[in-house]
Motif scaffolding. Sequence first.
Motif, PDB file in Angstrom:
ATOM      1  N   LYS A 164      -0.218  -5.294  12.244  1.00 38.38           N
ATOM      2  CA  LYS A 164      -0.155  -6.249  13.339  1.00 38.38           C
ATOM      3  C   LYS A 164       1.317  -6.444  13.628  1.00 38.38           C
ATOM      4  O   LYS A 164       2.146  -6.399  12.736  1.00 38.38           O
ATOM      5  CB  LYS A 164      -0.806  -7.549  12.858  1.00 38.38           C
ATOM      6  CG  LYS A 164      -0.441  -8.781  13.583  1.00 38.38           C
ATOM      7  CD  LYS A 164      -1.093  -9.977  12.937  1.00 38.38           C
ATOM      8  CE  LYS A 164      -0.173 -10.681  11.936  1.00 38.38           C
ATOM      9  NZ  LYS A 164       1.027 -11.230  12.517  1.00 38.38           N
ATOM     10  N   LYS A 165       1.616  -6.645  14.883  1.00 36.52           N
ATOM     11  CA  LYS A 165       3.022  -6.855  15.224  1.00 36.52           C
ATOM     12  C   LYS A 165       3.448  -8.237  14.752  1.00 36.52           C
ATOM     13  O   LYS A 165       2.668  -9.179  14.763  1.00 36.52           O
ATOM     14  CB  LYS A 165       3.192  -6.775  16.738  1.00 36.52           C
ATOM     15  CG  LYS A 165       3.101  -5.368  17.269  1.00 36.52           C
ATOM     16  CD  LYS A 165       4.094  -5.163  18.406  1.00 36.52           C
ATOM     17  CE  LYS A 165       4.169  -3.719  18.819  1.00 36.52           C
ATOM     18  NZ  LYS A 165       2.867  -3.197  19.315  1.00 36.52           N
ATOM     19  N   LEU A 191     -22.181 -11.573  -1.537  1.00 32.98           N
ATOM     20  CA  LEU A 191     -21.200 -11.025  -0.605  1.00 32.98           C
ATOM     21  C   LEU A 191     -20.102 -12.042  -0.307  1.00 32.98           C
ATOM     22  O   LEU A 191     -20.377 -13.201  -0.019  1.00 32.98           O
ATOM     23  CB  LEU A 191     -21.881 -10.607   0.699  1.00 32.98           C
ATOM     24  CG  LEU A 191     -20.947 -10.108   1.804  1.00 32.98           C
ATOM     25  CD1 LEU A 191     -20.257  -8.830   1.385  1.00 32.98           C
ATOM     26  CD2 LEU A 191     -21.706  -9.890   3.095  1.00 32.98           C
ATOM     27  N   ARG A 192     -18.888 -11.591  -0.423  1.00 34.84           N
ATOM     28  CA  ARG A 192     -17.760 -12.456  -0.146  1.00 34.84           C
ATOM     29  C   ARG A 192     -16.751 -11.637   0.641  1.00 34.84           C
ATOM     30  O   ARG A 192     -16.261 -10.625   0.149  1.00 34.84           O
ATOM     31  CB  ARG A 192     -17.152 -12.929  -1.466  1.00 34.84           C
ATOM     32  CG  ARG A 192     -16.177 -14.030  -1.333  1.00 34.84           C
ATOM     33  CD  ARG A 192     -15.848 -14.634  -2.686  1.00 34.84           C
ATOM     34  NE  ARG A 192     -14.530 -15.231  -2.639  1.00 34.84           N
ATOM     35  CZ  ARG A 192     -13.426 -14.619  -3.019  1.00 34.84           C
ATOM     36  NH1 ARG A 192     -13.477 -13.395  -3.481  1.00 34.84           N
ATOM     37  NH2 ARG A 192     -12.259 -15.228  -2.936  1.00 34.84           N
ATOM     38  N   ILE A 193     -16.519 -12.019   1.868  1.00 34.65           N
ATOM     39  CA  ILE A 193     -15.557 -11.292   2.687  1.00 34.65           C
ATOM     40  C   ILE A 193     -14.322 -12.149   2.826  1.00 34.65           C
ATOM     41  O   ILE A 193     -14.393 -13.294   3.265  1.00 34.65           O
ATOM     42  CB  ILE A 193     -16.124 -10.980   4.088  1.00 34.65           C
ATOM     43  CG1 ILE A 193     -17.407 -10.168   3.962  1.00 34.65           C
ATOM     44  CG2 ILE A 193     -15.100 -10.227   4.919  1.00 34.65           C
ATOM     45  CD1 ILE A 193     -18.077  -9.857   5.268  1.00 34.65           C
ATOM     46  N   GLN A 194     -13.213 -11.571   2.424  1.00 41.19           N
ATOM     47  CA  GLN A 194     -11.975 -12.323   2.485  1.00 41.19           C
ATOM     48  C   GLN A 194     -11.056 -11.650   3.485  1.00 41.19           C
ATOM     49  O   GLN A 194     -10.798 -10.448   3.393  1.00 41.19           O
ATOM     50  CB  GLN A 194     -11.333 -12.309   1.091  1.00 41.19           C
ATOM     51  CG  GLN A 194     -10.299 -13.360   0.909  1.00 41.19           C
ATOM     52  CD  GLN A 194      -9.392 -13.059  -0.270  1.00 41.19           C
ATOM     53  OE1 GLN A 194      -9.625 -12.147  -1.052  1.00 41.19           O
ATOM     54  NE2 GLN A 194      -8.337 -13.836  -0.370  1.00 41.19           N
ATOM     55  N   ILE A 195     -10.599 -12.407   4.452  1.00 37.04           N
ATOM     56  CA  ILE A 195      -9.627 -11.875   5.402  1.00 37.04           C
ATOM     57  C   ILE A 195      -8.312 -12.593   5.126  1.00 37.04           C
ATOM     58  O   ILE A 195      -8.264 -13.819   5.106  1.00 37.04           O
ATOM     59  CB  ILE A 195     -10.049 -12.127   6.858  1.00 37.04           C
ATOM     60  CG1 ILE A 195     -11.448 -11.549   7.135  1.00 37.04           C
ATOM     61  CG2 ILE A 195      -9.002 -11.593   7.812  1.00 37.04           C
ATOM     62  CD1 ILE A 195     -11.484 -10.134   7.612  1.00 37.04           C
ATOM     63  N   THR A 196      -7.275 -11.808   4.858  1.00 38.19           N
ATOM     64  CA  THR A 196      -5.994 -12.402   4.515  1.00 38.19           C
ATOM     65  C   THR A 196      -4.990 -12.053   5.596  1.00 38.19           C
ATOM     66  O   THR A 196      -4.924 -10.905   6.040  1.00 38.19           O
ATOM     67  CB  THR A 196      -5.508 -11.838   3.175  1.00 38.19           C
ATOM     68  OG1 THR A 196      -6.563 -11.945   2.241  1.00 38.19           O
ATOM     69  CG2 THR A 196      -4.307 -12.610   2.673  1.00 38.19           C
ATOM     70  N   VAL A 197      -4.227 -13.039   5.982  1.00 34.70           N
ATOM     71  CA  VAL A 197      -3.255 -12.797   7.035  1.00 34.70           C
ATOM     72  C   VAL A 197      -1.856 -12.753   6.442  1.00 34.70           C
ATOM     73  O   VAL A 197      -1.503 -13.547   5.564  1.00 34.70           O
ATOM     74  CB  VAL A 197      -3.377 -13.863   8.150  1.00 34.70           C
ATOM     75  CG1 VAL A 197      -3.198 -15.257   7.594  1.00 34.70           C
ATOM     76  CG2 VAL A 197      -2.385 -13.609   9.255  1.00 34.70           C
ATOM     77  N   GLY A 198      -1.085 -11.780   6.887  1.00 36.72           N
ATOM     78  CA  GLY A 198       0.308 -11.665   6.462  1.00 36.72           C
ATOM     79  C   GLY A 198       1.201 -11.574   7.673  1.00 36.72           C
ATOM     80  O   GLY A 198       0.723 -11.626   8.811  1.00 36.72           O
ATOM     81  N   GLU A 199       2.478 -11.410   7.410  1.00 39.72           N
ATOM     82  CA  GLU A 199       3.442 -11.339   8.511  1.00 39.72           C
ATOM     83  C   GLU A 199       3.122 -10.204   9.463  1.00 39.72           C
ATOM     84  O   GLU A 199       3.118 -10.360  10.669  1.00 39.72           O
ATOM     85  CB  GLU A 199       4.842 -11.109   7.927  1.00 39.72           C
ATOM     86  CG  GLU A 199       5.455 -12.326   7.325  1.00 39.72           C
ATOM     87  CD  GLU A 199       6.133 -13.180   8.378  1.00 39.72           C
ATOM     88  OE1 GLU A 199       7.282 -12.859   8.716  1.00 39.72           O
ATOM     89  OE2 GLU A 199       5.521 -14.135   8.857  1.00 39.72           O
TER      90      GLU A 199
END
Lengths: 1084, 364
Positions: A555-556, A597-605
Amino acid sequence: MPGKLKVKIVAGRHLPVMDRASDLTDAFVEVKFGNTTFKTDVYLKSLNPQWNSEWFKFEVDDEDLQDEPLQITVLDHDTYSANDAIGKVYIDIDPLLYSEAATVISGWFPIYDTIHGIRGEINVVVKVDLFNDLNRFRQSSCGVKFFCTTSIPKCYRAVIIHGFVEELVVNEDPEYQWIDRIRTPRASNEARQRLISLMSGELQRKIGLKVLEMRGNAVVGYLQCFDLEGESGLVVRAIGTACTLDKLSSPAAFLPACNSPSKEMKEIPFNEDPNPNTHSSGPSTPLKNQTYSFSPSKSYSRQSSSSDTDLSLTPKTGMGSGSAGKEGGPFKALLRQQTQSALEQRGGSPHRFCRRREFPFFTLTAFPPGFLVHVGGVVSARSVKLLDRIHNPAFVGIMGNTRSYKLLDWNSFNSDEPETRDAWWAEIRQEIKSHAKALGCHAVVGYSESTSICEEVCILSASGTAAVLNPRFLQDGTVEGCLEQRLEENLPTRCGFCHIPYDELNMPFPAHLTYCYNCRKQKVPDVLFTTIDLPTDATVIGKGCLIQARLCRLKKKAQAEANATAISNLLPFMEYEVHTQLMNKLKLKGMNALFGLRIQITVGENMLMGLASATGVYLAALPTPGGIQIAGKTPNDGSYEQHISHMQKKINDTIAKNKELYEISPPEISEEIIGSPIPEPRQRSRLLRSQSESSDEVTELDLSHGKKDAFVLEIDDTDAMEDVHSLLTDVPPPSGFYSCNTEIMPGINNWTSEIQMFTSVRVIRLSSLNLTNQALNKNFNDLCENLLKSLYFKLRSMIPCCLCHVNFTVSLPEDELIQVTVTAVAITFDKNQALQTTKTHVEKSLQRASTDNEELLQFPLELCSDSLSSHPLPPAKEHLESASSNSGIPAAQRATSVDYSSFADRCSSWIELIKLKAQTIRRGSIKTTVTVEKASPVGDGNFRNRSAPPCANSTVGVVKMTPLSFIPGAKITKYLGIINMFFIRETTSLREEGGVSGFLHAFIAEVFAMVRAHVAALGGNAVVSYIMKQCVFMENPNKNQAQCLINVSGDAVVFVRESDLEVVSTQQPTANCQSSCTEGEVTT
Amino acid sequence: MTSELDIFVGNTTLIDEDVYRLWLDGYSVTDAVALRVRSGILEQTGATAAVLQSDTMDHYRTFHMLERLLHAPPKLLHQLIFQIPPSRQALLIERYYAFDEAFVREVLGKKLSKGTKKDLDDISTKTGITLKSCRRQFDNFKRVFKVVEEMRGSLVDNIQQHFLLSDRLARDYAAIVFFANNRFETGKKKLQYLSFGDFAFCAELMIQNWTLGAVGEAPTVPDSQMDDMDMDLDKEFLQDLKELKVLVADKDLLDLHKSLVCTALRGKLGVFSEMEANFKNLSRGLVNVAAKLTHNKDVRDLFVDLVEKFVEPCRSDHWPLSDVRFFLNQYSASVHSLDGFRHQTLWDRYMGTLRGCLLRLYHD
C-alpha cells in the motif's frame, strides 16, 4: 460493601546488591492502596531481609477494592540521597472479592522493575474482610465472577445465559503526556502500568454492574483488550457473556443471595451505558465510517453480505416470515420466533428503552449440549477509522489537517471519547447483527472484536458465527417449559447444527445445498465456516488440521484520509483472497468445514497483512468435498496443457495424501476417492449412485451435486499460478504431530497429561528494495511455515503430540518489519488408545457412548488406517515400553537419534524411582475396578467420575499454563479468579542484554514467572484459557534501546489429577503423575 | 528477508541435553550447528538447517540466562523465572560442574589465581578443549574454592550443600580444592602418568587422616579450633613426623626393621632379593618424606618425592603390585614390633595413608 484490606510483608530474597561498597542492600517496603501508604522498617544489610511486618490495614470502599491494584514497592534506604527503587509488585485483589474464590493471597512474588526486569522476590500475605452491603445504590459489583474461558467453566452449570456485555474506558496515555518529557522512562512505564491496571479494574467493575442488572452472577468468555492509540489515548475495552452459573457440587442451586441484585436494581438508570448509533455525531466525513462488507461470489462462502446503509432498514417481520418457509417445517420457524422473543424479552423487560441496542452476541465458543441449534456461518464486519479527529469533530472543521489540538488540555476531550468509541463499535455490532439476520439467525456465537492501529488509522474488526440457539438457556425457562420439551424432542442432536437456518428459496448468497448426509432430512451446505469450537456431539471423520491463509498487500504510504481510503479500498480484495485461499486449502485437505476461524487484518505503514487460521475437519453430515480442478486459459497450447495437467496431478496427489494423513475415509466412498480424487463428472456420478444405493433416497439430488461440486481454479495469469504453487508448498507437519487452533483436535481424544505451553516470537526484516506483492507473500508464507517447522522440531521429544489452540498474531511494528507471535500448547496423546474415550471430557464421552452407535462402527476403520500409516519415529509398542522403563529401551530406541532428552518429565532420578514404586503398589489395588469398568463401556463416564479419588499426588508449586479451558488428565476443582496482567519492559542497554532476542526472551520468561507466582499465591496450580493478548515490541538498535508491552490473561484454577484408571495398561501416566509431584519441589 | 528476532519460551523450560553439552564444551553457535548437522539430526527429523540454527540459538540463549543461576545452584532451585523439573535441574547443575580429565590434570595443585587463568590459552591449545570451556571449568574450581575456603565442617558436605552436586562430583571437587589449597605439585613430567582419579584418591585419604578435621572428629579437640579443618594439613602432625626420623637415623632400629620385614616376607615375595637390597633406600625415602613435611615447599613436592623415592625404584626392579602391597603392609606393621620406637600412633597415621596412596600411585 466497604471492606478492610490487610497486608503483611513477610520477607524478601535474592534482592539485588544496591550498595556497591558493602555488596548488600538496606531494603524496606512501601505498601500503597489508593492514596494510603504504609512503610516497613528498613532491614539493614541483607539480600534476604526478614521484615515480618505488622498487618497494614486499609479501610476502603469496595468500588476502590475493585478498581485499584495493591501496589508494593521495594526500596533501598539511603541516608544521604534519595531512596532507590528496587522494583514493584502489583497485586490484583479482585479474586478475594468473590465468595467462592481465593480467601487469601500469600506467596513469593517476583519484584519487577520495568528497566531491570525481575530483581528478587518478596513474600506477601493479603486478606480482605468485606462488610455486609448496606447501600443498594452501589457502584461496585463485588461477587460477579469473571472467566476468560469461552465455555461454561468445568465445575459450573449454566442456569441462564443472559448474553452480551461490553464496556470500554478511555484515558490519555501517560507515555504521550507532556510530563513524559521530563520524567524517567521508569516513571513513565510505571504510570502506564498502573493506569492500565486501574482501567482494567474499573472496566471489570462496570461490566459486573451490567451483569448484575441482567440478574446474572458471572461473565464467561471475558475478553479484555487495550488499544494503544498513541496520541489520541488509550482504550481499554472488554466484551463477555453474562451468565447465571451454579456450582455443580452444591445441590442447593440458587443465585448467591448476597451478591445477586435485589429487585430495586432495575430502577437504577443506565448511567454508564454507551449511547449508541448516534449517527449524527459519529461520522463527520464519509471516509471515517467507511464500513464495507465482503460479499463472496465465486467461493461459496457462509459469509453474509450487505451494505452498511440498508441494515437498519431490514424489516424484522420480513425476516421472520421468510424463514418460516416450507423446508424447515413449522418447527423451525417456531423455534426461531421463540428464540427471538427470548432474546428480546431479556433485553426488553426491565428496561424497554434499551432493547434496540441489545446485541444477541455470545463470546462463548463451546456450549452446553443442545444450546446450539443451527449454525449459519461466519459473519464479520470491519471498519476503518481515523483516530486523529475523534476528540471533537467540530475541531476538525476548523483546524483542517493541522494537529494543533494536541496541545490542548486533555480533560476537556476525555468525556466525549468513550462515546465516540462506543458509537464505532455499536455500528460494527449492528452490522454483524444484520448479517446474522440475513443468514436467518438471531444470535452470533464465538463473537470477538479486535483492532489494528497504525499511526492514526485504526481498523476495527468484529466476527462471529451466526447461529440459532435453543431458547431454553436464555431465559428462566419456567414459562414455556412444555413447549420447549416438545421442541427438544424434535431437535436432531448430532447433525442439527449443520442444517441451514436460512430459507432455501431465499438464500442470502449463492450456496449449494444437499440433504444432510447424516439424517437425510434437512438441508446442509457444502462447506461450513465457523468461529466456534467443534461441538462435542458433532460426528467427525478422521482428524482435523490447522489451515492458514496468509496474504500481504502493499500500500502506498499516505496520510490521514488518503491512507484510510487506500486501506478501505484494499480490504475487500484481501478478505476475498483470504477466503479463496482458505477454501482452496480446505479442499486440498479433503475436508469440508472450518472451526475456530479467526481472520486478522493488520495495517502497517506501507502494507496490509491478512492471516486467517482455522481448524479444518471433515464433518460427516456435510457432503464430500470435490477436488480442485485447474483450468488453463489457452486450452490448445500443447506444452501449456501438459503443464496444467501436471499441476492437476500434483494437486490430486496432494489431496489423496492428505486424506490418508488425516484419516479421512468417509464410510461409503472411501476407496474410490483415494484411488482417483479427480472428480470427473462421469466417474463422480457413478460414484454417488453407488452410494445412494445404500441409502435409497434422493438420488437425483446427489447427482446434481456431483456435477457442480468440483472447485475450478482458473489459471489465467501468473498470480494465479503463484497461488497454486503456494497451495502446494504448505508442508504437512512431521509424522506424530498434529496441529489445530481449536481447543482440542477433532479425532483425538486420548490425551495424556503432559502439556507444554509456549510462546514464540519472530520478527523479520524485509529487504526494502523492489518489494512486490508476490515477494512479500512468499516472505510472509515462509515466515509462518518456518515458524511452524521450528515448533515441530523443538517439541519433537513429545511425539506423538498435538499443538492445540495455535494462535498466530501478526503485527507490523515498523516499515520493513513483520512480527509474528504464536502461543499454543503441545499435548501428548496416546496412540494406542484410539478406542478409549477421553477422560477429560466426560460429558463428551457420555454422549458419544450413548448416541453414537454408528460412530462406533467407524472406529475400526480409523484404527485400520492408523496402523497403516507409517510412523517411523516412535513405533507404538516401543513408545509404550519407553514410557514404562526409562533406562534401557528408550536408550536403545534413540541410539540412532542422538539420544534426545526424553522429555524432562520422564527423566528419572532415584527419588522418583522410589516414588514410582510406591505408586505402582497403590495402583495394583485399583486394577480390579478397571476391569469392571472396561466390561461396561457405556455410561462409564458417570462411574469414572464417582470412583476417581482425588489423587494424592496433586501438584503443588508447579504451575501449569495452557490456552485451553481444561487440563488433560485432571479435573478442575476450583476457579480462583481472573488473571489479567500488563507489563512494560524497557532497556537502554539492548546489546548487553543479548540483543532483541535476548531482551524479549527474558521478558516473556519473566511474564510467565509473574503469572505463575500470582496463581501460586492464590493457591492455584494452573492457569487455563491463558492468552497473550498483546505483545507490542519496539526497538531502536541505533540507540541501543527497546521497549515491549505484554498483556496476558487467564483463569487461575486448582486442579487435581484424575487417577488414571483407564490407562492402567501403560505406565506412562504413572511416570507423568510421578514427575508432576516431584516437580512440586521446584518452586517453593 | 533476515530474521531480526527469533525466540521460543516454554512454560516448562526446554533443555536439550545434546545442545547443552555442546554449549558446555564451548562451541560457538555456528560450530554447534555444524556438529548437530553432522550427527544426522536433519535426516531424522526432516528439519532444515535454518530450523537447527534457530533452535541452537534459542537453547544457547536459555543456557546463557541460566548460567548466572548455575553459579549459585541453590538459586536455581528457588528462582521463579524458569520452571524446570527437579531432575532436569540436577542434570543442569551436574553437567555444568563436570570437568574434563585433561583439563583438571593441568591445573590440579595450581593456585586458582588470575595468573593461572592467563595460562588457560596454553592449556586450551595443549588439551584441545575450547578456551571457553576451560574458563568455565577454571571458574567453577575457583568459585567452589572461594565458597568453601572459609567454611567449617566437612569439605565434601559443604560443597554438596552449596553446589548441590552428586556425591561423586562433590568428592572430586573436594580433592581439587584440597590440592589447590596445599598446592601439591602434579605437573612434573614424572607425574604425568598419574590420572586425576589417582590424585583424588590420595586427596581423600589425606583429608580423612592428615587434616585437622580428621582429628576434629575425635572428641578431644575443642570445636573452636577447627577453622578450615578439612582444607589444611594438621601442622602439629607434620611437626611430629620429624620424630619418625629415628627409624632410619638409628642404625640398629633400621637393621631390626629390615630383618623383621625380610623374615616375614621371605619366600612370599617374587622380588625378595631386590627388596632386600633396596630396603634401606626405600625406608630412608619414605621416612625422609615424612620428616621433610614441615616445610611448605616439601609438602608441595610430596607426590614427586613419593614417585622418585619409592615408585620409581620399585618399578625399575619390576615389582608386581601384589609384592608392593605385601611389602608395604609388612613394612608398616613391623614397626609395632620395634621396642625402641615410641611413636606407634604417629606412624600409623602417617603410614596408613601413605600406604594407600602408594598403592594407588604404583602403576605404569
